[in-house]
Design an enzyme around this catalytic site. Structure first.
Site, PDB file in Angstrom:
ATOM      1  N   ASN A   9       0.872  -1.178   0.000  1.00 62.36           N
ATOM      2  CA  ASN A   9       0.000   0.000   0.000  1.00 62.36           C
ATOM      3  C   ASN A   9       0.910   1.229   0.000  1.00 62.36           C
ATOM      4  OD1 ASN A   9      -1.813   2.051   0.520  1.00 62.36           O
ATOM      5  ND2 ASN A   9      -2.334   1.360   2.602  1.00 62.36           N
ATOM      6  N   TRP A  10       1.046   1.830  -1.169  1.00 62.87           N
ATOM      7  CA  TRP A  10       1.971   2.963  -1.290  1.00 62.87           C
ATOM      8  C   TRP A  10       1.460   4.205  -0.578  1.00 62.87           C
ATOM      9  CZ3 TRP A  10       3.817   3.173  -7.149  1.00 62.87           C
ATOM     10  CH2 TRP A  10       4.523   2.003  -7.444  1.00 62.87           C
ATOM     11  N   LYS A  11       0.171   4.241  -0.254  1.00 63.92           N
ATOM     12  CA  LYS A  11      -0.451   5.441   0.346  1.00 63.92           C
ATOM     13  C   LYS A  11      -0.183   6.651  -0.556  1.00 63.92           C
ATOM     14  CE  LYS A  11      -0.286   3.223   4.792  1.00 63.92           C
ATOM     15  NZ  LYS A  11      -0.292   3.332   6.241  1.00 63.92           N
ATOM     16  N   HIS A  96      -9.618   1.249   4.726  1.00 65.22           N
ATOM     17  CA  HIS A  96      -8.375   1.476   5.463  1.00 65.22           C
ATOM     18  C   HIS A  96      -8.636   2.430   6.621  1.00 65.22           C
ATOM     19  CE1 HIS A  96      -4.327   2.637   6.478  1.00 65.22           C
ATOM     20  NE2 HIS A  96      -3.937   1.540   5.866  1.00 65.22           N
ATOM     21  N   GLU A  98      -7.057   4.849   7.680  1.00 64.48           N
ATOM     22  CA  GLU A  98      -6.842   6.275   7.356  1.00 64.48           C
ATOM     23  C   GLU A  98      -8.057   6.851   6.653  1.00 64.48           C
ATOM     24  OE1 GLU A  98      -3.064   5.608   5.454  1.00 64.48           O
ATOM     25  OE2 GLU A  98      -2.255   5.029   7.410  1.00 64.48           O
ATOM     26  N   GLU A 168      -5.810  -4.948  10.409  1.00 63.03           N
ATOM     27  CA  GLU A 168      -4.775  -3.959  10.677  1.00 63.03           C
ATOM     28  C   GLU A 168      -5.087  -3.240  11.984  1.00 63.03           C
ATOM     29  OE1 GLU A 168      -2.684  -2.795   6.736  1.00 63.03           O
ATOM     30  OE2 GLU A 168      -4.341  -1.428   7.058  1.00 63.03           O
ATOM     31  N   GLY A 174       2.094   2.225  10.964  1.00 60.95           N
ATOM     32  CA  GLY A 174       3.054   3.322  10.839  1.00 60.95           C
ATOM     33  C   GLY A 174       3.680   3.738  12.162  1.00 60.95           C
ATOM     34  N   SER A 214       3.043  -2.156  10.512  1.00 58.28           N
ATOM     35  CA  SER A 214       4.480  -2.209  10.793  1.00 58.28           C
ATOM     36  C   SER A 214       5.102  -3.576  10.489  1.00 58.28           C
ATOM     37  CB  SER A 214       4.772  -1.788  12.241  1.00 58.28           C
ATOM     38  OG  SER A 214       4.357  -0.437  12.433  1.00 58.28           O
ATOM     39  N   GLY A 235       2.597  -1.186   4.347  1.00 59.97           N
ATOM     40  CA  GLY A 235       2.642   0.245   4.059  1.00 59.97           C
ATOM     41  C   GLY A 235       4.062   0.716   3.857  1.00 59.97           C
ATOM     42  N   GLY A 236       4.647   1.311   4.890  1.00 57.58           N
ATOM     43  CA  GLY A 236       5.979   1.914   4.796  1.00 57.58           C
ATOM     44  C   GLY A 236       7.022   1.026   4.126  1.00 57.58           C
TER      45      GLY A 236
HETATM   46  P1  PGA Z   1       2.516   0.236   7.794  1.00 59.76           P
HETATM   47  O1  PGA Z   1       1.060   0.440   7.122  1.00 59.76           O
HETATM   48  O2  PGA Z   1       3.054  -1.052   7.214  1.00 59.76           O
HETATM   49  O3  PGA Z   1       3.291   1.433   7.362  1.00 59.76           O
HETATM   50  O4  PGA Z   1       2.296   0.163   9.267  1.00 59.76           O
HETATM   51  C1  PGA Z   1       0.228  -0.644   6.857  1.00 59.76           C
HETATM   52  C2  PGA Z   1      -1.045  -0.113   6.227  1.00 59.76           C
HETATM   53  O5  PGA Z   1      -1.503   0.955   6.630  1.00 59.76           O
HETATM   54  O6  PGA Z   1      -1.613  -0.761   5.319  1.00 59.76           O
END
Ligand code: PGA
Length: 251
Positions: A9-11, A96, A98, A168, A174, A214, A235-236
């Site tokens: 997930n590049w966000k 998600h 977010e 999640e 994050g 994470s 994500g990251g």
């Molecule tokens: P993260 O994000 O790996 O940076 O914690 C995961 C996500 O939000 O899908």
């Protein structure tokens, strides 16, 4: 048959040229070293059409990170599932944390998005998970149950089979905090049990349930080794080739 998946997930990261270059590098990598899991890149909308051209015929699938809840029309700024599909994507992330937190998307709207995405030929990566105070209060199993019941469980079984669930825990996204493999496993088992209650044992056994929060090369192997964890939503660490490919290969 249950499918293993690792999705990046590049966000809201990477401008167009940078993202397409990264997609080319991953495409080449996984052509040379096909992964044991399905690999999906969930990019910003602007990358989709270009990335679809790059990834065509390779071993990496493409997804969006959100979609509209209406099929078409006067919804300034929105992108419909049909448009996403027409750009060459096969997946979309819905729900998600977010989106739930910053854009106030509730279970009712997420259900509409999920329906529409599936009607338009997309597979859905549906996210669920509790925030920190819910875990501390011990309500995390109930929170996730409500998210699934309200967001997904009115789908008929054939539509539901187009869904991948991503657990999640919001406190782990994050933050560098990761759920322990045992915490992930107990929630994944809870989710699979809920799916079995609604759709039957066979459907639950076929269901892919991803862990996200994470995830990194140093913890992925142990988390993915749990029986009800079928891969990850990253994500990251999906923004760095070495980290993402290492996570995929730890399946
Ligand atoms: P993260 O994000 O790996 O940076 O914690 C995961 C996500 O939000 O899908």
């Amino acid at each position: 048959m249950r499918k293993k998946i690792v999705a990046g997930n590049w966000k809201m990261n990477m401008e167009l040229a940078e993202g397409l270059k990264f997609a080319s590098e991953l495409d080449a990598y996984f052509k040379e070293k096909p992964a044991a899991a399905g690999v999906v890149l969930c990019t910003p909308f602007i990358h989709l059409a270009g990335a679809a051209d790059i990834l065509k015929g390779g071993n990496v699938a493409l997804g969006a990170q959100n979609c509209a809840s209406e099929p078409s029309g006067a919804y300034t700024g929105e992108v419909s599932p049909a448009m996403i599909r027409s750009a060459g994507a096969a997946y979309v992330i819905i729900g998600h944390s977010e989106r739930r937190t910053y854009y106030h998307e509730d279970n009712a709207i997420l259900h509409r998005k999920t329906w529409l995405a599936i009607e338009n030929g997309l597979s859905v990566i549906f996210c669920c998970g509790e925030v920190q105070h819910e875990r501390e209060a011990g309500t995390h199993f109930d929170v996730v149950r409500t998210q699934l019941e309200e967001g997904l469980f009115s789908l008929p079984e054939d539509a539901f089979r187009k869904v991948v669930i991503a657990y999640e825990p919001v406190w782990a996204i994050g933050t560098g905090l990761t759920a322990t493999p045992e915490q992930a496993q107990e929630m994944h088992l809870h989710i699979r049990t809920l799916v079995a209650g609604r759709y039957g044992r066979e459907c639950a056994d076929d269901m892919t349930i991803l862990y996200g929060g994470s995830c990194k090369p140093s913890n992925a192997r142990e988390i993915f080794s749990k029986p009800d964890v079928d891969g990850g939503l990253i994500g990251g660490a999906s923004l760095k080739k070495e980290d993402f490919t290492a996570i995929v290969e730890s399946i």
